[in-house]
Motif scaffolding. Structure first.
Motif, PDB file in Angstrom:
ATOM      1  N   TRP A   1      29.314  -6.993 -24.805  1.00 46.38           N
ATOM      2  CA  TRP A   1      30.064  -5.857 -24.264  1.00 46.38           C
ATOM      3  C   TRP A   1      29.802  -5.720 -22.771  1.00 46.38           C
ATOM      4  O   TRP A   1      30.736  -5.512 -21.972  1.00 46.38           O
ATOM      5  CB  TRP A   1      29.651  -4.574 -24.983  1.00 46.38           C
ATOM      6  N   LEU A   2      28.534  -5.872 -22.367  1.00 52.50           N
ATOM      7  CA  LEU A   2      28.184  -5.740 -20.951  1.00 52.50           C
ATOM      8  C   LEU A   2      28.839  -6.842 -20.130  1.00 52.50           C
ATOM      9  O   LEU A   2      29.333  -6.600 -19.016  1.00 52.50           O
ATOM     10  CB  LEU A   2      26.660  -5.787 -20.786  1.00 52.50           C
TER      11      LEU A   2
ATOM     12  N   VAL B   1      20.803   2.899 -28.129  1.00 52.55           N
ATOM     13  CA  VAL B   1      21.099   2.207 -26.871  1.00 52.55           C
ATOM     14  C   VAL B   1      19.830   2.008 -26.061  1.00 52.55           C
ATOM     15  O   VAL B   1      19.598   0.932 -25.492  1.00 52.55           O
ATOM     16  CB  VAL B   1      22.146   2.982 -26.050  1.00 52.55           C
ATOM     17  N   GLU B   2      18.968   3.023 -26.019  1.00 56.34           N
ATOM     18  CA  GLU B   2      17.703   2.891 -25.281  1.00 56.34           C
ATOM     19  C   GLU B   2      16.865   1.760 -25.860  1.00 56.34           C
ATOM     20  O   GLU B   2      16.241   0.989 -25.113  1.00 56.34           O
ATOM     21  CB  GLU B   2      16.934   4.203 -25.339  1.00 56.34           C
ATOM     22  N   GLY B   3      16.831   1.639 -27.191  1.00 55.89           N
ATOM     23  CA  GLY B   3      16.082   0.553 -27.811  1.00 55.89           C
ATOM     24  C   GLY B   3      16.663  -0.803 -27.479  1.00 55.89           C
ATOM     25  O   GLY B   3      15.928  -1.768 -27.209  1.00 55.89           O
ATOM     26  N   VAL B   4      17.987  -0.906 -27.471  1.00 58.76           N
ATOM     27  CA  VAL B   4      18.654  -2.156 -27.129  1.00 58.76           C
ATOM     28  C   VAL B   4      18.369  -2.536 -25.680  1.00 58.76           C
ATOM     29  O   VAL B   4      18.056  -3.699 -25.369  1.00 58.76           O
ATOM     30  CB  VAL B   4      20.167  -2.031 -27.372  1.00 58.76           C
ATOM     31  N   VAL B   5      18.470  -1.575 -24.787  1.00 64.16           N
ATOM     32  CA  VAL B   5      18.217  -1.827 -23.364  1.00 64.16           C
ATOM     33  C   VAL B   5      16.793  -2.317 -23.163  1.00 64.16           C
ATOM     34  O   VAL B   5      16.533  -3.277 -22.413  1.00 64.16           O
ATOM     35  CB  VAL B   5      18.499  -0.555 -22.541  1.00 64.16           C
ATOM     36  N   GLU B   6      15.861  -1.689 -23.842  1.00 60.92           N
ATOM     37  CA  GLU B   6      14.453  -2.097 -23.713  1.00 60.92           C
ATOM     38  C   GLU B   6      14.259  -3.527 -24.208  1.00 60.92           C
ATOM     39  O   GLU B   6      13.558  -4.326 -23.592  1.00 60.92           O
ATOM     40  CB  GLU B   6      13.576  -1.134 -24.508  1.00 60.92           C
ATOM     41  N   ARG B   7      14.901  -3.833 -25.308  1.00 63.18           N
ATOM     42  CA  ARG B   7      14.765  -5.165 -25.891  1.00 63.18           C
ATOM     43  C   ARG B   7      15.364  -6.237 -24.984  1.00 63.18           C
ATOM     44  O   ARG B   7      14.740  -7.270 -24.717  1.00 63.18           O
ATOM     45  CB  ARG B   7      15.454  -5.170 -27.248  1.00 63.18           C
TER      46      ARG B   7
ATOM     47  N   PRO C   1      19.642   4.147 -18.868  1.00 69.99           N
ATOM     48  CA  PRO C   1      19.847   3.825 -17.450  1.00 69.99           C
ATOM     49  C   PRO C   1      21.092   2.976 -17.209  1.00 69.99           C
ATOM     50  O   PRO C   1      21.727   2.491 -18.149  1.00 69.99           O
ATOM     51  CB  PRO C   1      18.584   3.038 -17.106  1.00 69.99           C
ATOM     52  N   LEU C   2      21.425   2.808 -15.944  1.00 73.07           N
ATOM     53  CA  LEU C   2      22.446   1.836 -15.571  1.00 73.07           C
ATOM     54  C   LEU C   2      21.881   0.433 -15.775  1.00 73.07           C
ATOM     55  O   LEU C   2      20.684   0.198 -15.564  1.00 73.07           O
ATOM     56  CB  LEU C   2      22.856   2.013 -14.112  1.00 73.07           C
ATOM     57  N   VAL C   3      22.733  -0.480 -16.192  1.00 68.69           N
ATOM     58  CA  VAL C   3      22.282  -1.841 -16.465  1.00 68.69           C
ATOM     59  C   VAL C   3      23.275  -2.836 -15.896  1.00 68.69           C
ATOM     60  O   VAL C   3      24.437  -2.503 -15.627  1.00 68.69           O
ATOM     61  CB  VAL C   3      22.122  -2.082 -17.985  1.00 68.69           C
ATOM     62  N   SER C   4      22.816  -4.067 -15.734  1.00 69.40           N
ATOM     63  CA  SER C   4      23.687  -5.147 -15.277  1.00 69.40           C
ATOM     64  C   SER C   4      23.214  -6.445 -15.902  1.00 69.40           C
ATOM     65  O   SER C   4      22.038  -6.587 -16.249  1.00 69.40           O
ATOM     66  CB  SER C   4      23.655  -5.259 -13.750  1.00 69.40           C
ATOM     67  N   PRO C   5      24.117  -7.414 -16.082  1.00 72.19           N
ATOM     68  CA  PRO C   5      23.707  -8.690 -16.674  1.00 72.19           C
ATOM     69  C   PRO C   5      22.944  -9.548 -15.672  1.00 72.19           C
ATOM     70  O   PRO C   5      23.190  -9.471 -14.462  1.00 72.19           O
ATOM     71  CB  PRO C   5      25.034  -9.338 -17.070  1.00 72.19           C
ATOM     72  N   THR C   6      22.024 -10.352 -16.181  1.00 74.91           N
ATOM     73  CA  THR C   6      21.295 -11.300 -15.342  1.00 74.91           C
ATOM     74  C   THR C   6      21.869 -12.699 -15.560  1.00 74.91           C
ATOM     75  O   THR C   6      22.586 -12.931 -16.548  1.00 74.91           O
ATOM     76  CB  THR C   6      19.803 -11.320 -15.715  1.00 74.91           C
ATOM     77  N   PRO C   7      21.567 -13.634 -14.687  1.00 71.00           N
ATOM     78  CA  PRO C   7      22.034 -15.015 -14.920  1.00 71.00           C
ATOM     79  C   PRO C   7      21.561 -15.567 -16.260  1.00 71.00           C
ATOM     80  O   PRO C   7      22.306 -16.272 -16.948  1.00 71.00           O
ATOM     81  CB  PRO C   7      21.434 -15.791 -13.749  1.00 71.00           C
TER      82      PRO C   7
ATOM     83  N   GLY D   1      24.603  -8.577 -11.655  1.00 77.50           N
ATOM     84  CA  GLY D   1      24.207  -7.451 -10.830  1.00 77.50           C
ATOM     85  C   GLY D   1      25.191  -6.287 -10.812  1.00 77.50           C
ATOM     86  O   GLY D   1      24.883  -5.236 -10.258  1.00 77.50           O
ATOM     87  N   ARG D   2      26.376  -6.432 -11.396  1.00 75.69           N
ATOM     88  CA  ARG D   2      27.340  -5.321 -11.417  1.00 75.69           C
ATOM     89  C   ARG D   2      26.858  -4.273 -12.429  1.00 75.69           C
ATOM     90  O   ARG D   2      26.644  -4.559 -13.591  1.00 75.69           O
ATOM     91  CB  ARG D   2      28.729  -5.825 -11.785  1.00 75.69           C
ATOM     92  N   ARG D   3      26.736  -3.027 -11.986  1.00 80.45           N
ATOM     93  CA  ARG D   3      26.119  -1.989 -12.799  1.00 80.45           C
ATOM     94  C   ARG D   3      27.124  -1.281 -13.701  1.00 80.45           C
ATOM     95  O   ARG D   3      28.256  -1.017 -13.313  1.00 80.45           O
ATOM     96  CB  ARG D   3      25.445  -0.942 -11.904  1.00 80.45           C
ATOM     97  N   VAL D   4      26.636  -0.959 -14.923  1.00 84.64           N
ATOM     98  CA  VAL D   4      27.413  -0.216 -15.905  1.00 84.64           C
ATOM     99  C   VAL D   4      26.496   0.817 -16.536  1.00 84.64           C
ATOM    100  O   VAL D   4      25.302   0.554 -16.764  1.00 84.64           O
ATOM    101  CB  VAL D   4      27.976  -1.156 -17.004  1.00 84.64           C
ATOM    102  N   ALA D   5      27.034   1.990 -16.818  1.00 82.45           N
ATOM    103  CA  ALA D   5      26.234   3.026 -17.473  1.00 82.45           C
ATOM    104  C   ALA D   5      25.946   2.622 -18.917  1.00 82.45           C
ATOM    105  O   ALA D   5      26.877   2.376 -19.693  1.00 82.45           O
ATOM    106  CB  ALA D   5      26.961   4.364 -17.434  1.00 82.45           C
ATOM    107  N   GLY D   6      24.667   2.577 -19.289  1.00 79.26           N
ATOM    108  CA  GLY D   6      24.303   2.220 -20.658  1.00 79.26           C
ATOM    109  C   GLY D   6      24.852   3.196 -21.679  1.00 79.26           C
ATOM    110  O   GLY D   6      25.161   2.820 -22.812  1.00 79.26           O
TER     111      GLY D   6
END
Length: 262
Positions: free
Chosen positions: A23-24, A52-58, A76-82, A33-38
Motif C-alpha cells: 500500500w505504501l 498500524v503502530e505495530g506494523v510500522v514498528e515491525r 507517524p509519517l512513513v516512507s519506503p526505503t530502497p 523518502g516520499r512521506r505518507v501518514a501512517g
C-alpha cells in the motif's frame, strides 16, 4: 526469495505488514523518502491505529520503511526505503509464480482450518477462508482458483465427535482415518473381507453425512466404533507376529477409549 512477506506469519501484525508495504509503495508511487501518514492505512484497511503502530514498528525494524517523527503524528509519517521497495519487487515475482503460490495456499488453508476449529462443523468454507489473514500471500489475497486447488489437494478430516474430544482434548481422527487404522491392524484379512468392508462402509456413510454440516448420528457412530473395536480385538487375540498383535491391541485400546468418551 522474500524474507518475511513470503513466510506464513499468521499473527495480526505479520498478516498486515506485507499489505502495508505494498500500500505504501502505491501511495508514494514507489518513490524513496516520499512521506505518507501512517494513519491513512487504518482508513484504507479498516483496522485500528494500534495495529498500524505495530506494523510500522515491525517494518521499521526490518529497514523496509523510514519513520518520520518530526510531525508528532501517531502513527507517524512513513516512507519506503530502497530495501523495502526491493523487497516488494521480489514479492511481485513470487506472487506471479503459480506453483509456489499454490504450495503456500495448501499450507495456509490447513493453518486456517486448524486455527478456526472448522473440524467442528464438517470442514472449511471457501468464503470464510478467503477473508482470513492466512489467505494473503506476499501482501495480496489469494485468488479463488488457488483456494480450489488447495481444497482439492488437501485431505481435511471429518472427525469423530465424541466426548471431550469435541472440545479440543486429545487427537481428532476422521471416520475414514480410523477405518484405515483398524484395517491396517488386521493384515490377515483381505480388503474384500465382509467385516473389513463393513467398517469401511460405516466410515464412508458417516463421512458423507458429515459433509452436510449436521452432527453424526450417535447410534451410527456407536455401531462404527463397536464394530471397529471388535475387529481389532479379534486380531489381538489371533496367533501371529508380535508387531501385529501389538498393533491390534493399540487400535483396540484407542477405539475402546472413544466408546467410553461417547
Amino acid at each position: 526469495m522474500p524474507t518475511n512477506g513470503l513466510s506464513p506469519v499468521y499473527d495480526e501484525t505479520g498478516a498486515a505488514s506485507a499489505r502495508f508495504l505494498l500500500w505504501l509503495r502505491e501511495e508514494t508511487g514507489g518513490v524513496e523518502g516520499r512521506r505518507v501518514a501512517g494513519s491513512a492505512y487504518a482508513h484504507h484497511e479498516r483496522c485500528t491505529l494500534e495495529l498500524v503502530e505495530g506494523v510500522v514498528e515491525r517494518l521499521s525494524a526490518l529497514g523496509w520503511i523510514a519513520v518520520h517523527n518530526d510531525s508528532g503524528a501517531v502513527p507517524p509519517l512513513v516512507s519506503p526505503t530502497p530495501t523495502g521497495l526491493a523487497e516488494a519487487r521480489v514479492w511481485d515475482e513470487a506472487y506471479a509464480d503459480r506453483e509456489t503460490r499454490r504450495r503456500y495456499a495448501k499450507a495456509a488453508l490447513f493453518a486456517w482450518w486448524d486455527r478456526s476449529g472448522k473440524y467442528h462443523d464438517g470442514g472449511p468454507g471457501a468464503e470464510d477462508f478467503l477473508w482470513s489473514r492466512e489467505a494473503y500471500y506476499c501482501g495480496r489475497q489469494l485468488p479463488l482458483e488457488d483456494l480450489e486447488y488447495a481444497k482439492d489437494h488437501l485431505d481435511l478430516p471429518a472427525p469423530v465427535h465424541v466426548g471431550v474430544m469435541e472440545h479440543g482434548a486429545g487427537v481428532f481422527l476422521s471416520f475414514e482415518q480410523l477405518a484405515r487404522l483398524v484395517q491396517a491392524s488386521r493384515p490377515d484379512l483381505s480388503e474384500s473381507d465382509s467385516e473389513v468392508r463393513q467398517v469401511r462402509e460405516l466410515a464412508a456413510a458417516l463421512t458423507e453425512a458429515s459433509h452436510g454440516g449436521a452432527p453424526p448420528d450417535a447410534s451410527t457412530v456407536e455401531r462404527f466404533l463397536r464394530h471397529s473395536r471388535d475387529l481389532a480385538q479379534a486380531g489381538s487375540r489371533s496367533v501371529g507376529s508380535m508387531s501385529r498383535d501389538m498393533a491390534s491391541g493399540i487400535v483396540s485400546d484407542i477405539v475402546s477409549s472413544l466408546l467410553r468418551l461417547g
